[in-house]
Design a protein around this motif. Structure first.
Motif, PDB file in Angstrom:
ATOM      1  N   LEU A   1       0.439   1.445  -2.598  1.00  0.00           N
ATOM      2  CA  LEU A   1      -0.241   2.253  -3.610  1.00  0.00           C
ATOM      3  C   LEU A   1      -1.755   2.104  -3.499  1.00  0.00           C
ATOM      4  O   LEU A   1      -2.497   3.084  -3.585  1.00  0.00           O
ATOM      5  CB  LEU A   1       0.215   1.838  -5.008  1.00  0.00           C
ATOM      6  CG  LEU A   1       1.634   2.233  -5.437  1.00  0.00           C
ATOM      7  CD1 LEU A   1       1.942   1.633  -6.805  1.00  0.00           C
ATOM      8  CD2 LEU A   1       1.798   3.741  -5.467  1.00  0.00           C
ATOM      9  N   ALA A   2      -2.201   0.865  -3.298  1.00  0.00           N
ATOM     10  CA  ALA A   2      -3.642   0.616  -3.182  1.00  0.00           C
ATOM     11  C   ALA A   2      -4.233   1.320  -1.963  1.00  0.00           C
ATOM     12  O   ALA A   2      -5.411   1.697  -1.960  1.00  0.00           O
ATOM     13  CB  ALA A   2      -3.906  -0.881  -3.093  1.00  0.00           C
TER      14      ALA A   2
ATOM     15  N   ALA B   1       7.849 -10.406  -2.892  1.00  0.00           N
ATOM     16  CA  ALA B   1       7.347  -9.968  -1.591  1.00  0.00           C
ATOM     17  C   ALA B   1       7.382  -8.453  -1.458  1.00  0.00           C
ATOM     18  O   ALA B   1       6.404  -7.820  -1.042  1.00  0.00           O
ATOM     19  CB  ALA B   1       8.169 -10.622  -0.473  1.00  0.00           C
ATOM     20  N   CYS B   2       8.511  -7.854  -1.823  1.00  0.00           N
ATOM     21  CA  CYS B   2       8.650  -6.414  -1.627  1.00  0.00           C
ATOM     22  C   CYS B   2       7.920  -5.628  -2.710  1.00  0.00           C
ATOM     23  O   CYS B   2       7.427  -4.513  -2.450  1.00  0.00           O
ATOM     24  CB  CYS B   2      10.129  -6.054  -1.577  1.00  0.00           C
ATOM     25  SG  CYS B   2      10.977  -6.861  -0.203  1.00  0.00           S
ATOM     26  N   GLY B   3       7.812  -6.194  -3.909  1.00  0.00           N
ATOM     27  CA  GLY B   3       6.974  -5.570  -4.922  1.00  0.00           C
ATOM     28  C   GLY B   3       5.527  -5.550  -4.491  1.00  0.00           C
ATOM     29  O   GLY B   3       4.796  -4.571  -4.741  1.00  0.00           O
ATOM     30  N   ALA B   4       5.088  -6.606  -3.824  1.00  0.00           N
ATOM     31  CA  ALA B   4       3.714  -6.649  -3.305  1.00  0.00           C
ATOM     32  C   ALA B   4       3.501  -5.592  -2.234  1.00  0.00           C
ATOM     33  O   ALA B   4       2.411  -5.007  -2.123  1.00  0.00           O
ATOM     34  CB  ALA B   4       3.413  -8.034  -2.746  1.00  0.00           C
ATOM     35  N   VAL B   5       4.548  -5.329  -1.428  1.00  0.00           N
ATOM     36  CA  VAL B   5       4.440  -4.257  -0.426  1.00  0.00           C
ATOM     37  C   VAL B   5       4.207  -2.922  -1.117  1.00  0.00           C
ATOM     38  O   VAL B   5       3.356  -2.121  -0.693  1.00  0.00           O
ATOM     39  CB  VAL B   5       5.712  -4.204   0.443  1.00  0.00           C
ATOM     40  CG1 VAL B   5       5.730  -2.944   1.306  1.00  0.00           C
ATOM     41  CG2 VAL B   5       5.802  -5.440   1.335  1.00  0.00           C
ATOM     42  N   ALA B   6       4.944  -2.660  -2.195  1.00  0.00           N
ATOM     43  CA  ALA B   6       4.752  -1.410  -2.938  1.00  0.00           C
ATOM     44  C   ALA B   6       3.345  -1.336  -3.505  1.00  0.00           C
ATOM     45  O   ALA B   6       2.694  -0.284  -3.437  1.00  0.00           O
ATOM     46  CB  ALA B   6       5.791  -1.311  -4.057  1.00  0.00           C
TER      47      ALA B   6
ATOM     48  N   LEU C   1       6.607   7.129  -1.358  1.00  0.00           N
ATOM     49  CA  LEU C   1       6.391   6.449  -0.083  1.00  0.00           C
ATOM     50  C   LEU C   1       6.262   4.947  -0.286  1.00  0.00           C
ATOM     51  O   LEU C   1       6.824   4.155   0.499  1.00  0.00           O
ATOM     52  CB  LEU C   1       5.127   6.993   0.591  1.00  0.00           C
ATOM     53  CG  LEU C   1       4.729   6.337   1.914  1.00  0.00           C
ATOM     54  CD1 LEU C   1       5.857   6.423   2.933  1.00  0.00           C
ATOM     55  CD2 LEU C   1       3.450   6.967   2.466  1.00  0.00           C
ATOM     56  N   ALA C   2       5.562   4.519  -1.326  1.00  0.00           N
ATOM     57  CA  ALA C   2       5.431   3.087  -1.599  1.00  0.00           C
ATOM     58  C   ALA C   2       6.786   2.457  -1.860  1.00  0.00           C
ATOM     59  O   ALA C   2       7.078   1.352  -1.382  1.00  0.00           O
ATOM     60  CB  ALA C   2       4.505   2.874  -2.800  1.00  0.00           C
ATOM     61  N   ALA C   3       7.641   3.145  -2.609  1.00  0.00           N
ATOM     62  CA  ALA C   3       8.977   2.622  -2.892  1.00  0.00           C
ATOM     63  C   ALA C   3       9.811   2.533  -1.619  1.00  0.00           C
ATOM     64  O   ALA C   3      10.529   1.551  -1.388  1.00  0.00           O
ATOM     65  CB  ALA C   3       9.674   3.508  -3.919  1.00  0.00           C
ATOM     66  N   ALA C   4       9.728   3.559  -0.769  1.00  0.00           N
ATOM     67  CA  ALA C   4      10.491   3.548   0.485  1.00  0.00           C
ATOM     68  C   ALA C   4      10.041   2.409   1.394  1.00  0.00           C
ATOM     69  O   ALA C   4      10.865   1.733   2.022  1.00  0.00           O
ATOM     70  CB  ALA C   4      10.339   4.894   1.192  1.00  0.00           C
ATOM     71  N   LEU C   5       8.738   2.174   1.460  1.00  0.00           N
ATOM     72  CA  LEU C   5       8.228   1.078   2.285  1.00  0.00           C
ATOM     73  C   LEU C   5       8.695  -0.272   1.729  1.00  0.00           C
ATOM     74  O   LEU C   5       9.026  -1.186   2.498  1.00  0.00           O
ATOM     75  CB  LEU C   5       6.701   1.127   2.332  1.00  0.00           C
ATOM     76  CG  LEU C   5       6.098   2.293   3.129  1.00  0.00           C
ATOM     77  CD1 LEU C   5       4.586   2.334   2.934  1.00  0.00           C
ATOM     78  CD2 LEU C   5       6.446   2.170   4.613  1.00  0.00           C
ATOM     79  N   ALA C   6       8.722  -0.408   0.406  1.00  0.00           N
ATOM     80  CA  ALA C   6       9.161  -1.664  -0.202  1.00  0.00           C
ATOM     81  C   ALA C   6      10.637  -1.924   0.073  1.00  0.00           C
ATOM     82  O   ALA C   6      11.036  -3.054   0.380  1.00  0.00           O
ATOM     83  CB  ALA C   6       8.900  -1.636  -1.706  1.00  0.00           C
ATOM     84  N   VAL C   7      11.459  -0.897  -0.033  1.00  0.00           N
ATOM     85  CA  VAL C   7      12.890  -1.064   0.252  1.00  0.00           C
ATOM     86  C   VAL C   7      13.098  -1.362   1.730  1.00  0.00           C
ATOM     87  O   VAL C   7      13.942  -2.191   2.106  1.00  0.00           O
ATOM     88  CB  VAL C   7      13.677   0.184  -0.185  1.00  0.00           C
ATOM     89  CG1 VAL C   7      15.141   0.090   0.268  1.00  0.00           C
ATOM     90  CG2 VAL C   7      13.622   0.345  -1.703  1.00  0.00           C
TER      91      VAL C   7
END
Length: 267
Positions: free
Chosen positions: A64-65, A55-60, A72-78
């Motif tokens: 990115l997409a 789920a959180c990898g998909a958020v990252a 920022l993508a990593a922060a949003l995923a965490v």
């Protein structure tokens, strides 16, 4: 839970999967029969980690997409991970750091663990776990190929191993007190602990082999269990054993360590 058309063995196993997911996540549509002790579902704990990683990898990947930078993508995923788990493990890390770091005697340390307020040790510990995950994921997103081939499987493995390590932790020391979540969860049997560890380790070996890094990946995941052993010894000396908060801390510490080591190996 309503009667199931499945055979009793399969119905019991499915309920154990539900127990693990309900306890370790905040998915509202999963229901479980809580007449069984939580640790009867020990073998299924890594499956909750797999859901978290996916789920959180998909958020990252989605970030990115949409044009976000890797940081920022990593922060949003965490951030999504804290919502997905309800900050269950972050709360455990903060309380454990405050209780053990207080330097007080066993009784007072256990009181601090139950205190909902957070102190300096707790704040630093929570910030460190957030920062380590963001930094490791950023490194993976930048250097490990497409997000679905690097950051995503790395987080799945780290999250699965962290949750699989939780039952092991309860075998390394005894409950610190007779009440509370830790004692009420029960003790897992050896087979449940073995499966909980074998699933992420085997997954790491297979995924690592696909990158020609099978041995290095497996060694990294095994090394991530080192802080678990250290925390178990510390909990025995300072608290007389584990509580629910300490189990949560152990899970997140292993996840952070595994993610950091996978970033070093894969990136």
């Amino acid at each position: 839970m309503a009667s199931s058309p499945l055979p009793p063995v399969l119905s019991r196993r499915l309920n154990e999967v539900h127990l693990a997911i309900v306890f370790l996540t905040r998915l509202p549509w999963v229901r479980a029969d809580w007449s069984h002790p939580l640790m009867s579902a020990a073998w299924a704990f890594p499956l909750a980690g797999v859901l978290l990683g996916l789920a959180c990898g998909a958020v990252a990947g989605a970030a990115l997409a949409a044009g976000a930078a890797p940081l920022l993508a990593a922060a949003l995923a965490v951030g999504a991970a804290t919502l997905f788990t309800g900050c269950l493990h972050e709360d455990g890390v903060g309380d454990t750091a405050d209780g053990i770091g207080s330097g007080r005697d066993r009784a007072r340390s256990l009181e601090i663990l139950r205190d909902s307020r957070i102190g300096t040790y707790g704040v630093v510990a929570v910030v460190m776990t957030l920062g380590i995950r963001v930094a490791a994921l950023t490194q993976l997103l930048q250097a490990a190929g497409p997000w679905w081939a690097g950051a995503l499987p790395a987080w799945v493995l780290a999250a699965a191993l962290g949750r699989g390590a939780g039952p092991l932790f309860t075998r390394l020391c005894d409950p610190a007190r007779g009440d509370g979540v830790g004692a009420g969860a029960g003790r897992p049997d050896g087979a449940g602990v073995a499966v909980a560890l074998a699933l992420p380790l085997l997954g790491g070996l297979l995924l690592g082999a696909g990158r020609d890094q099978g041995a290095a990946t497996l060694l990294g995941l095994l090394a991530a269990l080192g802080p678990l052993v250290w925390l178990a010894g510390l909990a025995r000396r300072r608290l007389g054993g584990y509580t629910g908060d300490v189990i949560g801390a152990a899970i997140l510490i292993v996840e952070c360590t595994a993610l950091a080591l996978l970033a070093a190996v894969w990136a």
